[in-house]
Motif scaffolding. Sequence first.
Motif, mmCIF file in Angstrom:
data_model
loop_
_atom_site.group_PDB
_atom_site.id
_atom_site.type_symbol
_atom_site.label_atom_id
_atom_site.label_comp_id
_atom_site.label_asym_id
_atom_site.label_seq_id
_atom_site.Cartn_x
_atom_site.Cartn_y
_atom_site.Cartn_z
ATOM 1 N N GLN A 43 68.552 19.584 66.104
ATOM 2 C CA GLN A 43 67.390 18.809 65.667
ATOM 3 C C GLN A 43 67.697 17.312 65.578
ATOM 4 O OE1 GLN A 43 64.410 20.286 65.600
ATOM 5 N NE2 GLN A 43 65.664 22.044 66.231
ATOM 6 N N THR A 44 66.670 16.512 65.913
ATOM 7 C CA THR A 44 66.739 15.057 65.815
ATOM 8 C C THR A 44 65.514 14.570 65.041
ATOM 9 O OG1 THR A 44 65.462 14.706 67.844
ATOM 10 C CG2 THR A 44 67.864 14.958 68.076
ATOM 11 N N ASN A 45 65.491 13.283 64.735
ATOM 12 C CA ASN A 45 64.315 12.725 64.080
ATOM 13 C C ASN A 45 63.058 12.988 64.907
ATOM 14 O OD1 ASN A 45 65.746 11.699 61.905
ATOM 15 N ND2 ASN A 45 65.988 9.665 62.808
ATOM 16 N N GLU A 46 63.193 12.827 66.210
ATOM 17 C CA GLU A 46 62.051 13.000 67.103
ATOM 18 C C GLU A 46 61.573 14.444 67.148
ATOM 19 O OE1 GLU A 46 60.742 11.977 71.727
ATOM 20 O OE2 GLU A 46 62.828 11.744 71.079
ATOM 21 N N SER A 47 62.516 15.381 67.209
ATOM 22 C CA SER A 47 62.118 16.790 67.299
ATOM 23 C C SER A 47 61.539 17.313 65.988
ATOM 24 C CB SER A 47 63.312 17.653 67.725
ATOM 25 O OG SER A 47 64.300 17.705 66.702
ATOM 26 N N LEU A 88 73.759 24.855 57.391
ATOM 27 C CA LEU A 88 72.879 25.141 58.524
ATOM 28 C C LEU A 88 73.106 24.133 59.655
ATOM 29 C CD1 LEU A 88 69.522 26.023 56.705
ATOM 30 C CD2 LEU A 88 71.071 27.597 57.908
ATOM 31 N N ARG A 89 73.265 22.879 59.279
ATOM 32 C CA ARG A 89 73.477 21.833 60.287
ATOM 33 C C ARG A 89 74.785 22.072 61.046
ATOM 34 N NH1 ARG A 89 70.683 18.281 63.464
ATOM 35 N NH2 ARG A 89 71.684 16.235 63.571
ATOM 36 N N ALA A 90 75.736 22.645 60.374
ATOM 37 C CA ALA A 90 77.039 22.879 60.996
ATOM 38 C C ALA A 90 77.079 24.173 61.803
ATOM 39 C CB ALA A 90 78.130 22.902 59.930
ATOM 40 N N LYS A 91 76.301 25.197 61.400
ATOM 41 C CA LYS A 91 76.475 26.522 61.987
ATOM 42 C C LYS A 91 75.259 27.073 62.741
ATOM 43 C CE LYS A 91 79.743 27.849 58.323
ATOM 44 N NZ LYS A 91 80.001 28.810 57.210
ATOM 45 N N CYS A 92 74.041 26.650 62.396
ATOM 46 C CA CYS A 92 72.845 27.225 63.015
ATOM 47 C C CYS A 92 72.511 26.499 64.314
ATOM 48 C CB CYS A 92 71.666 27.143 62.044
ATOM 49 S SG CYS A 92 70.094 27.687 62.775
#
Length: 288
Positions: A31-35, A21-25
């Motif tokens: 997304q970040t720590n803050e978001s 998901l991190r690679a393709k979505c």
Amino acid sequence: MHTRKEQMEAFGRLLDVLDELRAKCPWDKKQTNESLRPNTIEETYELCDALSRNDQHDIMKELGDVMMHLCFYAKIGSETDSFDIYDVLRQQADKLIFRHPHIFHPSQVGADVPRPLPYGEDNEDREFAKAKTSDEVLQNWEQIKLKEKDGNKTVLSGVPAALPSLIKAYRIQDKARNVGFDWQKKEDVWQKVHEELAELEAELTKEDREASTNELGDFLFSVINAARLYKLNPDNALERTNAKFIRRFNYIEQHSIRAGRPLTEMTLEEMDSLWSEAKKQEQEANNQ
């Protein structure tokens, strides 16, 4: 229940799915720590709600959402070579072992060591007190955390600043108790509660908003202290009352809808009567 092998395979599958998901979505990629932080807070409260209802299916589902967030933060950490999920899990296991010498390092535990260890003592060679009860484990816990390399520098520094105020007050009092700062007899707390209530009432008659706010805080703190001493969780108690109020108020509102009358057109006496009716029905249901 599932075997440890099956559990590890399921955890690995979650990590694999998250990697993809991190690679393709598009959403996951940005997304970040803050978001993620606001979503994490929301998911945590949803888990707490499921726990308060003791809904096993929802508990399982919400645990999965929280678990995903924990793994997501570890994934973000790995992308800057700061840490990964291995470091998170290894450090947590090491910390649990270090903080439970009565289980993992019984040779460090001496029967003749007083409980709790004197606050501020800096003798690294001193043995920890023998812990036979949960209260004694907590007393050792606070002393051990002060000795950790990355542990708390002071007793109360372990209370997160972002905790909701009611829970924070309970945790502050509990941590102070673990180093011996507490009432000798729980019954003595009521004098403090009555004293704080009298001071609040006195300030309210003066209509001094600032002073009244301070005294209200002192009164609430004393009531939370009393709950702790009697081994009652004030957050759970208040949540039960919140839920009870919602149920009974909804009963009044549903009656007004069926009657075709807005709540604003009902008298207080009519609403009080319906409230009592809802309360009676609850009591009858509980007695069945």
